[in-house]
Write a protein that holds these residues in place. Structure first.
Motif, mmCIF file in Angstrom:
data_model
loop_
_atom_site.group_PDB
_atom_site.id
_atom_site.type_symbol
_atom_site.label_atom_id
_atom_site.label_comp_id
_atom_site.label_asym_id
_atom_site.label_seq_id
_atom_site.Cartn_x
_atom_site.Cartn_y
_atom_site.Cartn_z
ATOM 1 N N GLY A 138 0.720 -1.238 -0.032
ATOM 2 C CA GLY A 138 0.087 0.001 -0.172
ATOM 3 C C GLY A 138 0.745 1.173 -0.034
ATOM 4 N N ARG A 139 2.052 1.168 -0.240
ATOM 5 C CA ARG A 139 2.975 2.385 -0.046
ATOM 6 C C ARG A 139 2.731 3.204 1.130
ATOM 7 N NH1 ARG A 139 4.256 -1.026 -3.655
ATOM 8 N NH2 ARG A 139 4.795 -0.414 -5.814
ATOM 9 N N LYS A 140 2.832 2.768 2.185
ATOM 10 C CA LYS A 140 2.502 3.474 3.570
ATOM 11 C C LYS A 140 1.136 4.087 3.639
ATOM 12 C CE LYS A 140 7.704 4.295 4.250
ATOM 13 N NZ LYS A 140 8.589 5.255 4.722
ATOM 14 N N ARG A 141 0.328 3.222 3.227
ATOM 15 C CA ARG A 141 -1.193 3.710 3.133
ATOM 16 C C ARG A 141 -1.471 4.529 2.065
ATOM 17 N NH1 ARG A 141 -3.152 4.240 9.220
ATOM 18 N NH2 ARG A 141 -2.057 2.399 10.284
ATOM 19 N N LYS A 142 -0.660 4.874 1.261
ATOM 20 C CA LYS A 142 -1.012 6.128 0.176
ATOM 21 C C LYS A 142 -1.543 5.467 -0.814
ATOM 22 C CE LYS A 142 0.842 9.726 -2.897
ATOM 23 N NZ LYS A 142 1.954 10.395 -3.432
ATOM 24 N N ARG A 143 -1.318 4.303 -1.339
ATOM 25 C CA ARG A 143 -1.893 3.536 -2.764
ATOM 26 C C ARG A 143 -2.968 2.749 -1.926
ATOM 27 N NH1 ARG A 143 0.841 -0.537 -6.796
ATOM 28 N NH2 ARG A 143 1.078 -2.065 -4.769
ATOM 29 N N THR A 144 -3.112 2.148 -0.880
ATOM 30 C CA THR A 144 -4.100 1.274 -0.312
ATOM 31 C C THR A 144 -3.795 1.446 1.161
ATOM 32 O OG1 THR A 144 -3.110 -0.878 -0.247
ATOM 33 C CG2 THR A 144 -4.406 -0.351 -2.259
ATOM 34 N N SER A 145 -5.070 1.274 1.973
ATOM 35 C CA SER A 145 -5.233 1.125 3.341
ATOM 36 C C SER A 145 -6.191 0.105 3.933
ATOM 37 C CB SER A 145 -5.235 2.054 4.217
ATOM 38 O OG SER A 145 -6.293 2.796 3.935
ATOM 39 N N ILE A 146 -6.013 -0.448 4.736
ATOM 40 C CA ILE A 146 -6.942 -1.643 5.260
ATOM 41 C C ILE A 146 -7.708 -1.378 6.581
ATOM 42 C CG2 ILE A 146 -7.525 -4.421 5.549
ATOM 43 C CD1 ILE A 146 -4.876 -4.498 3.888
ATOM 44 N N GLY A 147 -8.946 -1.445 6.708
ATOM 45 C CA GLY A 147 -9.925 -1.241 7.717
ATOM 46 C C GLY A 147 -10.778 -2.695 8.254
ATOM 47 N N ILE A 148 -10.799 -2.881 9.292
ATOM 48 C CA ILE A 148 -11.257 -4.097 9.580
ATOM 49 C C ILE A 148 -12.239 -3.534 10.941
ATOM 50 C CG2 ILE A 148 -11.171 -6.502 10.625
ATOM 51 C CD1 ILE A 148 -8.502 -6.623 9.231
ATOM 52 N N TYR A 149 -13.892 -4.078 10.940
ATOM 53 C CA TYR A 149 -14.652 -3.734 11.837
ATOM 54 C C TYR A 149 -15.604 -4.859 12.360
ATOM 55 C CZ TYR A 149 -13.285 0.510 9.016
ATOM 56 O OH TYR A 149 -12.196 1.189 8.197
ATOM 57 N N ASN A 150 -16.001 -4.580 13.419
ATOM 58 C CA ASN A 150 -17.045 -5.444 14.274
ATOM 59 C C ASN A 150 -18.358 -5.179 13.464
ATOM 60 O OD1 ASN A 150 -18.911 -7.074 15.715
ATOM 61 N ND2 ASN A 150 -18.183 -6.277 17.558
ATOM 62 N N ILE A 151 -18.766 -6.081 12.522
ATOM 63 C CA ILE A 151 -20.103 -5.569 11.636
ATOM 64 C C ILE A 151 -21.315 -5.787 12.180
ATOM 65 C CG2 ILE A 151 -20.546 -7.858 10.835
ATOM 66 C CD1 ILE A 151 -20.849 -6.449 7.918
ATOM 67 N N SER A 152 -21.330 -6.589 13.578
ATOM 68 C CA SER A 152 -22.518 -6.567 14.201
ATOM 69 C C SER A 152 -23.079 -5.246 14.932
ATOM 70 C CB SER A 152 -22.379 -7.565 15.353
ATOM 71 O OG SER A 152 -21.210 -6.971 16.444
ATOM 72 N N MET A 153 -22.107 -4.323 14.748
ATOM 73 C CA MET A 153 -22.574 -2.904 15.493
ATOM 74 C C MET A 153 -22.795 -2.005 14.374
ATOM 75 S SD MET A 153 -19.378 -2.539 17.974
ATOM 76 C CE MET A 153 -19.729 -0.659 18.490
ATOM 77 N N LEU A 154 -22.820 -2.482 13.100
ATOM 78 C CA LEU A 154 -23.304 -1.607 12.013
ATOM 79 C C LEU A 154 -24.478 -1.941 11.106
ATOM 80 C CD1 LEU A 154 -19.710 -1.773 10.073
ATOM 81 C CD2 LEU A 154 -20.628 -0.036 11.630
ATOM 82 N N GLU A 155 -25.238 -0.906 10.605
ATOM 83 C CA GLU A 155 -26.278 -1.042 9.497
ATOM 84 C C GLU A 155 -25.941 -0.591 8.329
ATOM 85 O OE1 GLU A 155 -30.318 -0.369 11.027
ATOM 86 O OE2 GLU A 155 -29.643 -0.212 12.995
ATOM 87 N N SER A 156 -26.298 -1.299 7.210
ATOM 88 C CA SER A 156 -26.213 -0.758 5.923
ATOM 89 C C SER A 156 -27.292 0.252 5.648
ATOM 90 C CB SER A 156 -26.497 -2.126 4.996
ATOM 91 O OG SER A 156 -26.456 -1.902 3.665
ATOM 92 N N PRO A 157 -27.065 1.079 4.761
ATOM 93 C CA PRO A 157 -25.701 1.273 3.870
ATOM 94 C C PRO A 157 -24.672 2.042 4.555
ATOM 95 C CG PRO A 157 -27.249 3.035 3.297
ATOM 96 C CD PRO A 157 -27.963 2.113 4.321
ATOM 97 N N ILE A 158 -23.159 1.770 4.245
ATOM 98 C CA ILE A 158 -22.238 2.415 5.003
ATOM 99 C C ILE A 158 -21.971 3.549 4.074
ATOM 100 C CG2 ILE A 158 -19.692 2.199 5.222
ATOM 101 C CD1 ILE A 158 -21.450 0.372 7.005
ATOM 102 N N LYS A 159 -21.571 4.655 4.475
ATOM 103 C CA LYS A 159 -21.471 5.842 3.530
ATOM 104 C C LYS A 159 -20.000 6.147 3.393
ATOM 105 C CE LYS A 159 -25.846 7.757 4.632
ATOM 106 N NZ LYS A 159 -26.529 7.474 3.291
#
Length: 264
Positions: A138-159
């Motif tokens: 990811g070139r120190k997050r400039k090209r790509t960066s990853i996020g991981i989340y507890n989906i049980s706390m979320l409701e669609s749609p994600i904005k």
């Protein structure tokens, strides 16, 4: 070249063996994936894991930058599996993307992995994959960066949208809400990566239907939904970036690694 930490016991199971490889046996196997043992064994620890370092001698195979990725190739070599099942069912989640992001960080890819049985060791392995991909691929997050989340706390749609720098949320490991500019000045990750967003007056933000903040990509997760624990079983993985191909590659690597750990 990339170096990763693995458990000798865990790696042996991932390869499909019913015994634990020693360091010499591991080194012989790793030659088939352009890698080698790069340290003496340490342990076992209180959880039965003996740590050893593996050096991957190619920079153009990010799918090998994890125990899961290396073991997947070696299982195939040993005739235990063929090409892994890459099929997936619809997640039921949608992501709405703000057109203004086209000039800032235009691409996002995401997947949902369910039924995980996480412990401290597996969480650390997951973070290692994320860190290695963010830093090198990811070139120190400039090209790509990853996020991981507890989906049980979320409701669609994600904005996936943009906000002003006066916007407040509680970043990971902080006890109160602070503004975007304060994160850039005070949070270790904000200080480290602010140069990626400094040219922009408005910055990327991810939040759900109820405006619960996931993260400010590619800087920092929120302190609630952005924190994965041993109780987490279902997760959302997202990758943002400036390259369509790279975001999809990074997402595929992390998703398949977690599927190799029993996720669906």
């Amino acid at each position: 070249m990339v170096t990763i930490d693995v458990s000798m016991e865990d790696f042996s199971k991932l390869v499909g063996l019913d015994y634990t490889l020693n360091s010499e046996e591991m080194d012989d196997l790793l030659a088939f994936v352009i890698s080698e043992v790069d340290s003496d064994p340490e342990g076992p620890d209180e959880n039965g894991h003996t740590k050893i370092n593996i050096e991957i001698k190619t920079s153009n195979r990010p799918d090998l930058w994890s125990a899961e990725g290396i073991a997947r190739i070696l299982r195939g070599r040993n005739g235990l599996t063929g090409v892994p099942d890459l099929s997936a069912s619809p997640s039921g989640f949608e992501i709405d993307v703000d057109p203004e992001l086209i000039k800032i960080r235009p691409y996002i890819s995401a997947s949902v992995v369910k039924g995980l049985k996480l412990d401290d060791f597996l969480i650390k392995q997951m973070i290692q994959i994320q860190d290695k991909l963010d830093f090198s691929y990811g070139r120190k997050r400039k090209r790509t960066s990853i996020g991981i989340y507890n989906i049980s706390m979320l409701e669609s749609p994600i904005k996936y949208t943009v906000v002003d720098r006066s916007f407040k949320f509680q970043p990971l490991q902080f006890e109160e809400k602070i503004t975007v500019d304060e994160i850039f000045d005070q949070h270790p990750k904000g200080i480290e990566y602010r140069q990626i967003l400094d040219p922009h007056k408005r910055v990327p933000m991810l939040y759900d239907k109820n405006e619960l903040v996931l993260s400010m990509p590619p800087i920092i997760n929120s302190n609630d939904v952005g924190r994965v624990t041993e109780e987490t079983t279902d997760i959302l993985i997202e990758v943002t970036g400036i390259s369509y191909e790279a975001t999809n590659v990074a997402l595929s690597i992390v998703t398949q690694a977690l599927r190799d750990r029993g996720g669906k």
